[in-house]
Write an enzyme that holds these catalytic residues in place. Structure first.
Site, PDB file in Angstrom:
ATOM      1  N   PHE A  11      -2.594  12.569   7.775  1.00  0.00           N
ATOM      2  CA  PHE A  11      -3.192  11.501   8.605  1.00  0.00           C
ATOM      3  C   PHE A  11      -3.320  11.909  10.093  1.00  0.00           C
ATOM      4  N   GLU A  84       7.435  15.374   5.382  1.00  0.00           N
ATOM      5  CA  GLU A  84       7.454  14.241   4.470  1.00  0.00           C
ATOM      6  C   GLU A  84       7.599  13.040   5.393  1.00  0.00           C
ATOM      7  N   THR A 125       9.283  11.106  16.066  1.00  0.00           N
ATOM      8  CA  THR A 125       9.001   9.686  15.842  1.00  0.00           C
ATOM      9  C   THR A 125       9.993   8.794  16.582  1.00  0.00           C
ATOM     10  N   ASP A 126       9.565   7.568  16.868  1.00  0.00           N
ATOM     11  CA  ASP A 126      10.489   6.613  17.496  1.00  0.00           C
ATOM     12  C   ASP A 126      11.648   6.246  16.568  1.00  0.00           C
ATOM     13  N   GLU A 127      11.475   6.520  15.260  1.00  0.00           N
ATOM     14  CA  GLU A 127      12.525   6.130  14.299  1.00  0.00           C
ATOM     15  C   GLU A 127      13.830   6.886  14.522  1.00  0.00           C
ATOM     16  N   TYR A 153      14.655   9.701   5.960  1.00  0.00           N
ATOM     17  CA  TYR A 153      13.502  10.217   6.717  1.00  0.00           C
ATOM     18  C   TYR A 153      13.845  10.376   8.200  1.00  0.00           C
ATOM     19  N   SER A 154      14.346   9.287   8.804  1.00  0.00           N
ATOM     20  CA  SER A 154      14.583   9.370  10.256  1.00  0.00           C
ATOM     21  C   SER A 154      15.718  10.339  10.575  1.00  0.00           C
ATOM     22  N   LYS A 157      14.189  13.744  10.634  1.00  0.00           N
ATOM     23  CA  LYS A 157      13.387  13.975  11.843  1.00  0.00           C
ATOM     24  C   LYS A 157      14.300  14.188  13.061  1.00  0.00           C
ATOM     25  N   VAL A 209       4.874  -7.884   1.038  1.00  0.00           N
ATOM     26  CA  VAL A 209       5.551  -7.867   2.353  1.00  0.00           C
ATOM     27  C   VAL A 209       7.060  -7.810   2.114  1.00  0.00           C
ATOM     28  N   ARG A 217       6.898  -3.672  14.506  1.00  0.00           N
ATOM     29  CA  ARG A 217       6.492  -2.293  14.749  1.00  0.00           C
ATOM     30  C   ARG A 217       5.584  -2.282  15.979  1.00  0.00           C
ATOM     31  N   ASN A 252       5.322  -7.535  10.969  1.00  0.00           N
ATOM     32  CA  ASN A 252       4.508  -7.101   9.827  1.00  0.00           C
ATOM     33  C   ASN A 252       3.620  -8.247   9.339  1.00  0.00           C
ATOM     34  N   ASP A 275      13.430  -6.558   0.044  1.00  0.00           N
ATOM     35  CA  ASP A 275      13.377  -5.800   1.296  1.00  0.00           C
ATOM     36  C   ASP A 275      13.668  -4.312   1.077  1.00  0.00           C
ATOM     37  N   GLY A 278      18.196  -0.802   4.262  1.00  0.00           N
ATOM     38  CA  GLY A 278      18.394  -0.229   5.611  1.00  0.00           C
ATOM     39  C   GLY A 278      17.230  -0.477   6.552  1.00  0.00           C
TER      40      GLY A 278
HETATM   41  P1  NAD Z   1       1.246  12.450   6.381  1.00  0.00           P
HETATM   42  O1  NAD Z   1       2.260  12.251   5.311  1.00  0.00           O
HETATM   43  O2  NAD Z   1      -0.022  11.690   6.349  1.00  0.00           O
HETATM   44  O3  NAD Z   1       0.852  14.000   6.432  1.00  0.00           O
HETATM   45  C1  NAD Z   1       1.774  15.030   6.323  1.00  0.00           C
HETATM   46  C2  NAD Z   1       1.026  16.337   6.079  1.00  0.00           C
HETATM   47  O4  NAD Z   1       1.994  17.390   6.033  1.00  0.00           O
HETATM   48  C3  NAD Z   1       0.271  16.390   4.751  1.00  0.00           C
HETATM   49  O5  NAD Z   1      -1.001  16.975   4.933  1.00  0.00           O
HETATM   50  C4  NAD Z   1       1.145  17.269   3.869  1.00  0.00           C
HETATM   51  O6  NAD Z   1       0.410  17.990   2.881  1.00  0.00           O
HETATM   52  C5  NAD Z   1       1.747  18.194   4.902  1.00  0.00           C
HETATM   53  N1  NAD Z   1       3.035  18.766   4.449  1.00  0.00           N
HETATM   54  C6  NAD Z   1       4.084  18.118   3.887  1.00  0.00           C
HETATM   55  N2  NAD Z   1       5.071  18.972   3.590  1.00  0.00           N
HETATM   56  C7  NAD Z   1       4.644  20.201   3.991  1.00  0.00           C
HETATM   57  C8  NAD Z   1       5.219  21.501   3.974  1.00  0.00           C
HETATM   58  N3  NAD Z   1       6.433  21.696   3.448  1.00  0.00           N
HETATM   59  N4  NAD Z   1       4.518  22.522   4.482  1.00  0.00           N
HETATM   60  C9  NAD Z   1       3.278  22.330   4.988  1.00  0.00           C
HETATM   61  N5  NAD Z   1       2.680  21.136   5.017  1.00  0.00           N
HETATM   62  C10 NAD Z   1       3.350  20.077   4.533  1.00  0.00           C
HETATM   63  O7  NAD Z   1       2.031  12.223   7.740  1.00  0.00           O
HETATM   64  P2  NAD Z   1       1.534  11.612   9.134  1.00  0.00           P
HETATM   65  O8  NAD Z   1       1.667  10.147   9.111  1.00  0.00           O
HETATM   66  O9  NAD Z   1       0.226  12.231   9.501  1.00  0.00           O
HETATM   67  O10 NAD Z   1       2.668  12.169  10.114  1.00  0.00           O
HETATM   68  C11 NAD Z   1       2.529  13.413  10.754  1.00  0.00           C
HETATM   69  C12 NAD Z   1       3.724  13.670  11.635  1.00  0.00           C
HETATM   70  O11 NAD Z   1       3.838  12.646  12.616  1.00  0.00           O
HETATM   71  C13 NAD Z   1       5.062  13.660  10.880  1.00  0.00           C
HETATM   72  O12 NAD Z   1       5.867  14.676  11.403  1.00  0.00           O
HETATM   73  C14 NAD Z   1       5.651  12.291  11.168  1.00  0.00           C
HETATM   74  O13 NAD Z   1       7.048  12.344  11.139  1.00  0.00           O
HETATM   75  C15 NAD Z   1       5.124  12.043  12.573  1.00  0.00           C
HETATM   76  N6  NAD Z   1       4.924  10.639  12.954  1.00  0.00           N
HETATM   77  C16 NAD Z   1       4.185   9.794  12.178  1.00  0.00           C
HETATM   78  C17 NAD Z   1       3.947   8.483  12.589  1.00  0.00           C
HETATM   79  C18 NAD Z   1       3.109   7.544  11.780  1.00  0.00           C
HETATM   80  O14 NAD Z   1       3.001   6.357  12.138  1.00  0.00           O
HETATM   81  N7  NAD Z   1       2.458   7.970  10.709  1.00  0.00           N
HETATM   82  C19 NAD Z   1       4.503   8.034  13.798  1.00  0.00           C
HETATM   83  C20 NAD Z   1       5.278   8.913  14.563  1.00  0.00           C
HETATM   84  C21 NAD Z   1       5.468  10.217  14.141  1.00  0.00           C
HETATM   85  O1  TDX Z   2       4.445  -2.348   1.115  1.00  0.00           O
HETATM   86  C1  TDX Z   2       4.956  -2.418   2.250  1.00  0.00           C
HETATM   87  N1  TDX Z   2       5.396  -3.613   2.709  1.00  0.00           N
HETATM   88  C2  TDX Z   2       5.990  -3.781   3.926  1.00  0.00           C
HETATM   89  O2  TDX Z   2       6.376  -4.897   4.300  1.00  0.00           O
HETATM   90  C3  TDX Z   2       5.125  -1.260   3.106  1.00  0.00           C
HETATM   91  C4  TDX Z   2       4.664   0.092   2.645  1.00  0.00           C
HETATM   92  C5  TDX Z   2       5.717  -1.450   4.333  1.00  0.00           C
HETATM   93  N2  TDX Z   2       6.174  -2.651   4.721  1.00  0.00           N
HETATM   94  C6  TDX Z   2       6.824  -2.789   6.053  1.00  0.00           C
HETATM   95  C7  TDX Z   2       7.949  -1.814   6.302  1.00  0.00           C
HETATM   96  C8  TDX Z   2       7.872  -1.593   7.798  1.00  0.00           C
HETATM   97  O3  TDX Z   2       8.614  -2.600   8.469  1.00  0.00           O
HETATM   98  O4  TDX Z   2       5.834  -2.486   7.036  1.00  0.00           O
HETATM   99  C9  TDX Z   2       6.390  -1.759   8.134  1.00  0.00           C
HETATM  100  C10 TDX Z   2       5.660  -0.446   8.270  1.00  0.00           C
HETATM  101  O5  TDX Z   2       5.982   0.336   7.133  1.00  0.00           O
HETATM  102  P1  TDX Z   2       5.431   1.826   6.930  1.00  0.00           P
HETATM  103  O6  TDX Z   2       3.937   1.805   7.005  1.00  0.00           O
HETATM  104  O7  TDX Z   2       6.085   2.397   5.716  1.00  0.00           O
HETATM  105  O8  TDX Z   2       5.926   2.536   8.276  1.00  0.00           O
HETATM  106  P2  TDX Z   2       7.380   2.728   8.932  1.00  0.00           P
HETATM  107  O9  TDX Z   2       8.450   2.620   7.934  1.00  0.00           O
HETATM  108  O10 TDX Z   2       7.444   1.815  10.126  1.00  0.00           O
HETATM  109  O11 TDX Z   2       7.265   4.254   9.402  1.00  0.00           O
HETATM  110  C11 TDX Z   2       6.039   4.733  10.027  1.00  0.00           C
HETATM  111  O12 TDX Z   2       6.177   4.806  11.425  1.00  0.00           O
HETATM  112  C12 TDX Z   2       7.014   5.807  11.958  1.00  0.00           C
HETATM  113  C13 TDX Z   2       5.632   6.094   9.479  1.00  0.00           C
HETATM  114  O13 TDX Z   2       5.490   6.022   8.072  1.00  0.00           O
HETATM  115  C14 TDX Z   2       6.615   7.160   9.870  1.00  0.00           C
HETATM  116  O14 TDX Z   2       6.175   8.434   9.400  1.00  0.00           O
HETATM  117  C15 TDX Z   2       6.708   7.176  11.376  1.00  0.00           C
HETATM  118  O15 TDX Z   2       7.675   8.094  11.794  1.00  0.00           O
END
Ligand code: NAD
Ligand code: TDX
Length: 339
Positions: A11, A84, A125-127, A153-154, A157, A209, A217, A252, A275, A278
């Site tokens: 993404f 991941e 990430t902020d997490e 996950y967090s 990270k 939800v 968030r 949310n 829910d 954690g």
């Molecule tokens: P995503 O899951 O959409 O994409 C992750 C990508 O990494 C994928 O293309 C996957 O194929 C690749 N990948 C996974 N494991 C791999 C490996 N071992 N080697 C090479 N490639 C690998 O994730 P995203 O939401 O785009 O997040 C990207 C980064 O930003 C992450 O490090 C995440 O922690 C951080 N981040 C995400 C958010 C968010 O809201 N999505 C917010 C803050 C920080």
């Molecule tokens: O089905 C759902 N229902 C629901 O209520 C899902 C998938 C999520 N949720 C809630 C959980 C969270 O409070 O929505 C909020 C957002 O959930 P996610 O989209 O899973 O994001 P979050 O857990 O906040 O983490 C995201 O932001 C920080 C990214 O996935 C992380 O990669 C990033 O680091």
């Protein structure tokens, strides 16, 4: 200038590849991605034939493969998005999170030491700061807030962040770290809140939800995250952490209701489900440092960003429908059935 973007088929990495290739026509962008369930070559379709773009399918934790790519490409900058990224999956299966997010980061930094680079940037990430209570809206995460993680996950990270800082202190590796709030926008994998709710609402399916939907968030349009990283890799101070966020907190439930309204769907589609274990209550970034040091400000307001995002999902149905009708279906059923 040659930049290796890891996780560029995901993404935010995918959006970053497009952002950089549009902005810097003479930069070489090398994407390194393992193409896990979250990686999608369709996201990179429009740049694949560009001579300034190259793609390697490789795992960041595979030392030999990573060294080979560094040896061949001799990059100036590494931006590590590969991870991941889904909290719920980390609760089901933590070990792959340690493998990729911690060990993979270690391999990338070893490669940087071995071959020499101008900058290694860790996308964090902020997490890593844990969560804030709902009844203290005056509190925000700053760069000095202690790390205090909740999910595997967090924790993975945060471990990676500590490793990056250790390589800076011990080996003088020129690193920066950014910690961003929740992103939304095009190419967001439909397991995450916003795209999942858009896809379900369009199919008149229940919107699951977690808990009472009161968790908060802090949402940022993905392009604003890309512009912040662009500034940090070019102008950020080595060894520093920069928080990225646009002061856009929403529960949310508020987000889900906005999506339903935009799509003209009934709120009766909302289903409150068990829910997340954690579950972090509130994230809220204080972006003062990146604003005052680098002049960064977000360009997209949530009201506009969510409209653009919904329109993107309407215009690109095949991108996400291919995903939700594939392997992901199994995950969805397992995760949500009887919840
Ligand atoms: P995503 O899951 O959409 O994409 C992750 C990508 O990494 C994928 O293309 C996957 O194929 C690749 N990948 C996974 N494991 C791999 C490996 N071992 N080697 C090479 N490639 C690998 O994730 P995203 O939401 O785009 O997040 C990207 C980064 O930003 C992450 O490090 C995440 O922690 C951080 N981040 C995400 C958010 C968010 O809201 N999505 C917010 C803050 C920080
Ligand atoms: O089905 C759902 N229902 C629901 O209520 C899902 C998938 C999520 N949720 C809630 C959980 C969270 O409070 O929505 C909020 C957002 O959930 P996610 O989209 O899973 O994001 P979050 O857990 O906040 O983490 C995201 O932001 C920080 C990214 O996935 C992380 O990669 C990033 O680091």
């Amino acid at each position: 200038m040659k930049i290796i973007v890891t996780g560029g088929a995901g993404f935010i990495g995918g959006n970053f590849v497009h952002y950089m290739m549009n902005k810097y026509k003479d930069y070489k962008i090398i994407c390194l991605d393992a193409l896990t369930y979250a990686g999608n070559m369709e996201t990179l379709e429009s740049v694949q034939d560009n001579p300034n773009f190259k793609f390697y399918k490789a795992d960041i934790a595979d030392r030999n493969a990573v060294y080979e790519i560094f040896e061949k490409e001799k990059p100036n900058i590494i931006v590590n998005f590969a991870a991941e990224s889904h909290v719920d999956r980390s609760i089901d299966n933590p070990s792959i999170f340690l493998q990729t997010n911690v060990l993979g980061t270690g391999v990338l930094m070893d490669a940087c030491r071995k071959y020499g680079i101008d900058r290694y940037h860790q996308v964090s990430t902020d997490e890593v700061y844990g969560d804030l209570p709902l009844d203290r809206p005056d509190l925000f995460f700053t760069e000095t807030t202690p790390l205090h993680t909740s999910s595997p996950y967090s924790a993975s990270k945060a471990s990676a962040d500590l490793l990056v800082q250790a390589y800076h202190r011990t080996f003088k590796l020129p690193v920066t770290i950014s910690r961003c709030s929740n992103n939304y926008g095009p190419y967001h994998f439909p397991e995450k809140l916003i795209p999942l709710m858009i896809a379900n609402a369009l199919a008149d399916k229940e919107l699951p939800v977690y808990g009472k939907g009161e968790n908060v968030r802090d949402w940022l349009y993905v392009e604003d995250h890309c512009s912040a990283i662009d500034l940090i890799i070019h102008k950020g101070r080595v060894g520093e952490v920069y928080n990225i966020g646009g002061h856009n907190e929403k529960t949310n439930l508020e987000v889900v209701k906005i999506i339903l309204k935009e799509l003209n769907k009934s709120e009766s589609l909302i289903k409150y489900v068990t829910d997340r274990p954690g579950h972090d209550m509130r994230y809220a970034i204080d972006p003062t440092k990146i604003h005052s040091e680098l002049g960064w400000l977000p360009a997209t307001k949530f009201e506009d960003g969510i409209k653009k995002t919904i329109q993107w999902y309407l215009d690109n149905k095949s991108w996400w429908q291919n995903i939700i009708n594939g392997e992901y279906k199994k995950y969805y059923d397992l995760h949500y059935k009887g919840r």
